[in-house]
Design an enzyme around this catalytic site. Structure first.
Site, mmCIF file in Angstrom:
data_model
loop_
_atom_site.group_PDB
_atom_site.id
_atom_site.type_symbol
_atom_site.label_atom_id
_atom_site.label_comp_id
_atom_site.label_asym_id
_atom_site.label_seq_id
_atom_site.Cartn_x
_atom_site.Cartn_y
_atom_site.Cartn_z
ATOM 1 N N SER A 27 0.520 -1.306 0.000
ATOM 2 C CA SER A 27 0.127 -0.026 -0.036
ATOM 3 C C SER A 27 1.083 1.199 0.019
ATOM 4 O O SER A 27 0.539 2.216 -0.464
ATOM 5 C CB SER A 27 -1.003 0.035 1.195
ATOM 6 O OG SER A 27 -0.077 -0.319 2.483
ATOM 7 N N GLY A 84 -1.735 -4.203 1.062
ATOM 8 C CA GLY A 84 -1.973 -5.637 2.015
ATOM 9 C C GLY A 84 -1.003 -6.802 1.494
ATOM 10 O O GLY A 84 -0.766 -7.620 2.491
ATOM 11 N N ASN A 133 4.103 -5.287 5.736
ATOM 12 C CA ASN A 133 2.973 -6.129 6.447
ATOM 13 C C ASN A 133 3.488 -7.320 6.981
ATOM 14 O O ASN A 133 2.727 -7.879 8.021
ATOM 15 C CB ASN A 133 2.094 -6.355 5.090
ATOM 16 C CG ASN A 133 1.279 -5.116 4.715
ATOM 17 O OD1 ASN A 133 0.792 -4.555 5.457
ATOM 18 N ND2 ASN A 133 1.381 -4.829 3.385
ATOM 19 N N ASP A 136 -5.045 7.071 9.656
ATOM 20 C CA ASP A 136 -4.660 5.867 10.317
ATOM 21 C C ASP A 136 -3.398 5.775 11.009
ATOM 22 O O ASP A 136 -3.035 4.830 11.773
ATOM 23 C CB ASP A 136 -4.840 4.753 9.146
ATOM 24 C CG ASP A 136 -3.881 4.824 8.177
ATOM 25 O OD1 ASP A 136 -2.999 5.687 8.229
ATOM 26 O OD2 ASP A 136 -3.775 4.155 7.256
ATOM 27 N N HIS A 195 -0.413 5.233 6.935
ATOM 28 C CA HIS A 195 0.034 5.447 5.665
ATOM 29 C C HIS A 195 0.250 7.006 5.402
ATOM 30 O O HIS A 195 -0.213 7.748 6.008
ATOM 31 C CB HIS A 195 -1.041 5.109 4.791
ATOM 32 C CG HIS A 195 -1.141 3.723 4.719
ATOM 33 N ND1 HIS A 195 -1.920 3.159 5.765
ATOM 34 C CD2 HIS A 195 -0.827 2.728 3.746
ATOM 35 C CE1 HIS A 195 -2.071 1.698 5.353
ATOM 36 N NE2 HIS A 195 -1.298 1.517 4.299
#
Length: 209
Positions: free
Chosen positions: A34, A71, A99, A180, A183
């Site tokens: 991402s 992801g 991740n 969040d 990011h």
């Protein structure tokens, strides 16, 4: 008259035969998760797009395809790298592993997957700019030491250009991140591009030689 036309045609053909063809742009692929894909950002603010523009502003004829998938772990990247990086690609900006760390995947598995991707790309004659990641502090010191060593170790083993930490300048600045807290926002991507630009420029100039 026919002889003149024939001679002129031959002369034109000879002239075009000695004019060098324009060099094709250096074709890169930004391959990652991402952070590469541009999570929740307009397409024009995704990292590959912004980096391509910055490199073109430096006078470099380069294209960067966005092959980021939100992801993705290193295992997911390994599963798709053969078809996500087309023939004719000169270099790959390889950014994966965040991740893995967030999910607590053993660093040895991450290392194995990155190694397999590097070897697959090198077997195709594709050079790599390896983008490092750091494990979150909450994963503990032992995990962090094992994970963080992956990228410099692989860069040294395979002679790769290394950019040590993709989120350099962003990770500790909330103003450069989405709500969040993970990011980058558009300003964060701009910071990431500015920080990586010297390494990316050197990488592209090497490929263009």
């Amino acid at each position: 008259m026919k002889l003149f036309a024939s001679s002129l045609a031959v002369l034109i053909a000879l002239l075009f035969s000695v004019i060098p063809a324009a060099a094709a742009p250096v074709s890169l692929v930004g391959f990652g998760d991402s952070l590469m894909a541009g999570y929740q950002l307009p397409p024009e603010d995704a990292f590959p797009v912004r980096l391509e523009k910055a490199l073109r502003d430096k006078g470099l004829d380069v294209t960067i395809a966005n092959a980021g998938v939100s992801g993705d772990t290193t295992a997911a990247g390994l599963a798709r790298i053969a078809w996500s990086v087309p023939d004719g690609t000169k270099g790959v900006i390889l950014e994966l592993g965040a991740n893995d760390a967030l999910r607590g995947i053993p660093p040895e598995e991450t290392r194995k997957n990155l190694t397999a991707m590097i070897e697959a790309l090198k077997a195709r004659g594709i050079d790599i700019l390896l983008v490092g990641m750091l494990a979150p502090p909450n994963m503990g010191g032992d995990y962090g030491a094992r994970f963080n060593a992956i990228y410099p170790d692989l860069a040294k083993t395979y002679g790769l250009t290394l950019y040590p930490f993709f989120l350099d300048g962003v990770v500790e600045n909330a103003a450069l991140k989405l709500q969040d807290g993970m990011h980058p926002n558009a300003e964060g991507v701009a910071t990431m591009v500015d920080r990586m630009l010297p390494a990316a420029e050197a990488f592209v100039r090497k490929l263009a030689e």
